[in-house]
Design an enzyme around this catalytic site. Structure first.
Site, short mmCIF file in Angstrom:
data_model
loop_
_atom_site.label_atom_id
_atom_site.label_comp_id
_atom_site.label_asym_id
_atom_site.label_seq_id
_atom_site.Cartn_x
_atom_site.Cartn_y
_atom_site.Cartn_z
N PRO A 17 41.52 44.82 44.75
CA PRO A 17 41.79 45.80 43.69
C PRO A 17 41.75 45.15 42.31
O PRO A 17 42.26 44.04 42.12
CB PRO A 17 43.20 46.29 44.03
CG PRO A 17 43.29 46.12 45.52
CD PRO A 17 42.52 44.87 45.82
N CYS A 18 41.15 45.87 41.36
CA CYS A 18 40.80 45.24 40.09
C CYS A 18 41.83 45.43 38.99
O CYS A 18 41.67 44.91 37.89
CB CYS A 18 39.45 45.77 39.60
SG CYS A 18 39.48 47.55 39.23
#
Length: 408
Positions: free
Chosen positions: A115-116
């Site tokens: 997840p960014c």
């Protein structure tokens, strides 16, 4: 190659690899809605391979329930989707489930991207601590733990550009060092989906790694030049207004045009339009949308929030965050679709002033290059979020092809 998809989301990355003939052994994802999407996609492929797509179409037309759809699918196929968060605590369970799916086969490739939010510049600006203490900064270590466990020949790691600057560059340096310690060489490029035929400007860092001893160089990707625009992408979709949905069925306005055929977004013989649904909007927002589209059509420019007529300005802050409303232009490509589209559609206003709405779920999926036979579970909001977080399958497909032959 036999592939594990980590942090799989709705499956955009694995969809591209699958379209190129790679074998997806397992998807690992923590979000339950995305996992349901992945199971439904597994159902699609199983039914397609067994000449039973009529069952899948019946589901899209709401003639049968999801449970009934899944009754047609072997349990071992649905079990490829592992709904667990990747962590030190859960990894032993995930390893056990993957090992059972392998049945003696080797994992040749691992794909995915943590997840960014912890790496994104926007995320760091919103967090008082700049995401410095966010545990998601270190999810790359979990990715590497899967490399150590399965020793694939290759891996593909996708993320936002902020990964390069997170922790003043220290996190990216640590990633490279830990990959070397795990026995892998790597290289990276900043790639834009528009260069791969996706009608969207979306820049991402793509790391490709290979086991020490394998002769491999980062592939060269030719920029795909064409003149297609959003008008080509939306051309065959029926008119809807804010809050409306076209009931699933054969409701396309026209046959395939060249772009939809070449990109694979509208597969040959596909005749079931689904998820062409637009969110409802307040009257105030719809008036703003009309104003923004009118200015875009007449002056070819975006409207800053403090440029709106005074009657339409309700926020006290008129000095910052002025880029709140944005039109997806007919005669160009789209700006980046992100997960925030799940919260409101202000940044994705449909270019047709008569439709006066934000883009539909299907239009967002098309901008991301998902084929029309791809169905996103389990609600409109969940679908928008999954689409915004995804890797465009068309881009993923060409990356997948490069691992078969680096010169194509």
């Amino acid at each position: 190659m036999n592939v594990i998809d980590l942090f799989a989301g709705a499956g955009g990355l694995s969809e591209g690899f699958r379209q190129e003939g790679h074998n997806i052994l397992a998807h690992v994802e923590m979000d339950k809605h995305a996992c349901t999407t992945l199971k439904t996609r597994e159902a699609y492929y199983y039914l397609k391979e067994n000449n039973k797509l009529d069952v899948y179409k019946s589901y899209l037309k709401k003639e049968i329930t999801r449970d009934t759809l899944y009754e047609h699918i072997p349990e071992n196929v649905l079990n490829r989707v592992i709904n667990k968060a990747v962590s030190d605590e859960t990894n032993p369970e995930i390893f056990e489930e993957i090992d059972e799916l392998l049945r003696g086969r080797d994992v040749e490739l691992i794909i995915g991207g943590p997840p960014c939010q912890a790496y994104s510049v926007a995320g760091r600006s919103r967090d008082p601590e700049g995401m410095r203490n966010d545990p998601r900064n270190y999810l790359y270590q979990q990715y590497i733990s899967f490399l150590r466990r399965y020793q694939p020949n290759y891996f593909v790691f996708e993320n936002v550009l902020g990964l390069l600057s997170a922790g003043n560059g220290s996190i990216f340096e640590n990633i490279q060092e830990e990959l070397r310690d795990a026995g892998y060489e790597m290289d990276f490029r900043i790639l834009n989906s528009r260069d791969f035929g996706v009608l969207q400007s979306r820049r991402r860092i793509i790391i490709i790694g290979w086991r020490e001893g394998i002769e491999f160089n980062y592939p060269h990707f030719e920029t795909l030049n064409h003149q297609y625009t959003i008008r080509d992408l939306f051309q065959d979709l029926p008119v809807i207004k804010a809050g409306e949905e076209k009931e699933p069925g054969n409701q396309y306005l026209t046959q395939q045009n060249n772009y939809l055929r070449e990109s694979g977004i509208k597969p040959n013989e596909w005749d079931v339009l689904s998820q062409h649904i637009a969110r409802p909007n307040r009257d105030l927002d719809l008036e703003i949308y009309r104003y923004c589209v009118d200015i875009w059509n007449r002056e070819n420019r975006k409207v800053r929030y403090n440029e709106l007529p005074q009657r339409l300005i309700t926020h006290r802050n008129t000095d910052t965050f002025l880029d709140r409303f944005n039109v997806v232009p007919y005669e160009e490509i789209s700006h980046t679709v992100v997960a925030h589209i799940a919260k409101d559609g202000h940044y994705y206003i449909h270019p047709d002033i008569n439709q006066n709405r934000s883009i539909s779920v299907r239009e967002a999926a098309r901008i991301q290059s998902f084929p029309d036979d791809y169905y996103f579970e389990s609600s409109r909001t969940a679908a928008y979020k999954q689409i915004g977080n995804a890797v465009p399958p068309l881009m993923a497909r060409k990356i997948a092809r490069s691992l078969i032959n680096p010169n194509t």
